[in-house]
Scaffold this active site. Structure first.
Site, PDB file in Angstrom:
ATOM      1  CD  GLU A 293      -2.652  -1.619  -0.013  1.00 10.73           C
ATOM      2  OE1 GLU A 293      -2.863  -0.548  -0.657  1.00 10.73           O
ATOM      3  OE2 GLU A 293      -2.898  -2.619  -0.455  1.00 10.73           O
ATOM      4  CB  CYS A 327      -1.301   7.029   2.674  1.00 12.85           C
ATOM      5  SG  CYS A 327      -2.387   6.145   3.915  1.00 12.85           S
TER       6      CYS A 327
END
Ligand code: NAD
Length: 542
Positions: A293, A327
């Protein structure tokens, strides 16, 4: 399963504590913080259950107070990494055979330890190491980590319950074996919960792990290691090594027993790791599973029907909480001209009301960014924006690293939708806004889709259902987590499984059964009750 079909506790999200003045949790947290700040800790590696000191150490300092030392940690030599791999493979012999309820018991215990006796410690360590406010530490190090541990146990049993049909003469059983070999977890600085989840969810599924935390998170990783130990994770199941990421990774990936990578961090590094695996592919005993990720350039699109105050709040919370170092943080926004004046007024008012400083002062909304490299990179972008004709800083733009790595929350307005800060991941408290003509909504959506390599999170804010439908369709591949009338941050385990595609990752959705499925290799067992004794089928008859 040995002697019963056991139910596990139904997973529920951990309630978030308020840390309001006078609350007992506030007192406990500040006490834990002060104790950590006024002492030093020496963090060893954990290799096959042993606390290992290499003698080669590095110091740890809070980003908001970088001259103050709160401890040291030991750096691995190649031989330590090799020992960690050997320890993991030895531990696999027992761990992979242990009935699942014991694995569940260990990690459910870890969740309760964090919810109770370790809560103040793990939150205070996260405030110290990563400069999170009390609230940001609580929703990460305590609540999200607890949720990962509890929900993963439930997801594991859901997976084990997924079984094929059988007939009266043949019984079909699917066994979810751990991967053959050992796994490798590489974790980022920004979430203590992710640091804990990446190794533990693989271990929960019966795997053994070599874990390399980020250098900027070792101080809070130490508390995770303490929790795992107290919860009863056996020696060698999760081995922790610190230091040179390239050497550690090269050593891990050279092993023929390397069976899986669980990575969270930046896109470039993940691609390098994938390449490394590719270069070694002929040496491996199995095809390694690869989950990563990675970065994001997360957006907010407002439609002309949107409420300006709601848009401004989504921008302010989405872009600036934890200094934009999520993020999922909003880092580009597209606002229609007719509501821009109001949105701008509210955003500037809000940003000017922020207090910035140490997280120990709970009235601060903003603290420091993680390290000097990040500070210098952000300062360079801000200086550039100050001189570029197509960019205008409407609030913020200042920075100061004399005591801590402080970057003022900054809003850049640009008339170029492809301006550098509309495209690059900055990973700091900076959002860039492009103001579009109200009737250019459809073109703007296309622009949003095509501006960045990433596809992690994004949101549409609108009171018009047709506009929402259009955005949902046009932006189908622009975000793995798409929000309607909300900010694009704040995914909750068990509610919004998290991950993105394109350059944002393999989208294996942390906080879901889909992720755990990557850490097993199913074996199908068919048992036939009356075994045939004649090869001839009826069709062969005369
Ligand atoms: P980073 O890529 O700098 O570091 C991540 C990890 O990789 C660290 O453990 C680091 O030591 C290691 N690493 C660095 N260089 C390496 C190398 N050459 N070989 C092997 N390992 C190496 O990322 P960071 O600054 O810690 O975290 C921020 C990044 O993580 C941002 O890009 C952010 O978007 C991303 N992130 C993504 C998600 C998500 O779910 N998509 C979640 C959190 C963070």
């Amino acid at each position: 399963m040995g002697k019963g079909f056991f139910n596990v506790p139904v997973a529920k999200n951990e309630p978030i504590k308020s840390y309001a003045p006078g609350s007992p949790e506030r007192e406990a947290l500040l006490q834990a913080y002060k104790k950590m700040y006024n002492s030093t800790v020496e963090v060893s590696m954990s290799i096959n259950g042993k606390a290992v000191k290499s003698g080669n150490t590095r110091t740890m300092s809070p980003p908001h107070d970088h001259k103050h030392i709160v401890g040291t940690y030991h750096l691995a030599e190649k031989s330590h990494v090799e020992d960690a791999i050997a320890g993991a493979l030895e531990a696999r012999k027992s761990w992979s055979q242990l009935p699942w309820e014991h694995r569940a018991g260990i990690f459910l215990k870890a969740a309760e330890l964090i919810a109770g006796p370790y809560r103040a410690k793990i939150n205070a360590a996260t405030m110290m190491a990563q400069s999170k406010t009390a609230h940001q530490a609580e929703i990460d190090a305590a609540c999200e980590f607890i949720d990962f541990l509890r929900f993963n146990v439930q997801f594991m049993t859901n997976i084990y319950n997924e079984q094929p049909d059988s007939t009266s003469d043949a019984w079909n059983r699917l066994e979810y074996r751990p991967l053959e070999g050992f796994t490798y977890a590489v974790t980022p600085f920004n979430f203590t919960a992710i640091a804990g989840n990446l190794p533990s969810c693989m271990a929960l599924m019966g795997n053994v792990v070599v874990w390399k935390p980020s250098d900027s998170q070792v101080f809070s990783a130490k508390i995770i290691m303490d929790v795992f130990k107290e919860a009863g994770v056996p020696d060698g199941v999760i081995n922790v090594v610190f230091g040179d990421p390239k050497m550690i990774t090269d050593t891990v990936m050279a092993s023929p027993d390397f069976a899986g990578l669980h990575f969270t961090g930046s896109t470039f590094i993940f691609k390098e790791l994938w390449k490394n695996i590719g270069n070694n592919i002929h040496h491996y005993k199995t095809y390694p599973k690869i989950v990563g990720e990675t970065g994001g350039k997360d957006f907010i699109v407002a439609h002309k029907s949107a409420n300006a105050k709601q848009v401004a709040t989504a921008i302010v919370r989405g872009a600036f909480e934890f200094q934009g170092q999520k993020c999922s943080a909003a880092s580009r926004a597209y606002i229609p001209k007719s509501i821009w004046d109001d949105v701008k007024k509210y955003v500037v008012e809000d940003v000017n009301s922020f207090k910035m400083g140490s997280p120990e002062d709970l009235s601060n909304f903003i603290t420091a960014v993680i390290h000097e490299d990040s500070f210098d990179k952000l300062a360079t972008y801000l200086d550039q924006a100050k001189t570029d004709a197509n960019a205008n800083i409407i609030v913020g733009g200042g920075y100061d690293k004399s005591k801590g790595y402080f970057i003022e929350p900054t809003v850049i307005v640009t008339n170029d939708p492809k301006y550098t800060t509309m495209c690059d991941e900055l990973f700091g408290p900076v959002i860039t806004i492009y103001v579009y003509e109200d009737d250019a909504y459809s073109e703007t959506l296309k622009l949003v889709d095509e501006t960045s390599d990433y596809a992690l999170t994004g949101s549409i804010i609108s009171a018009d259902r047709y506009a929402i439908d259009e955005a949902t369709k046009v932006l189908e591949n622009a975000a793995g987590n798409f929000y309607i009338n909300d900010k694009p941050t704040g995914a909750v385990v068990g509610q919004q499984p998290f991950g993105g595609a394109r350059a944002s990752g393999t989208n294996d959705k942390a906080g879901s059964a889909q992720n755990l499925l990557r850490w097993v290799s199913p074996r199908m067992i068919k048992e036939t009750f009356v075994t045939p004794v004649d090869y001839r089928y009826p069709f062969l008859g005369e």
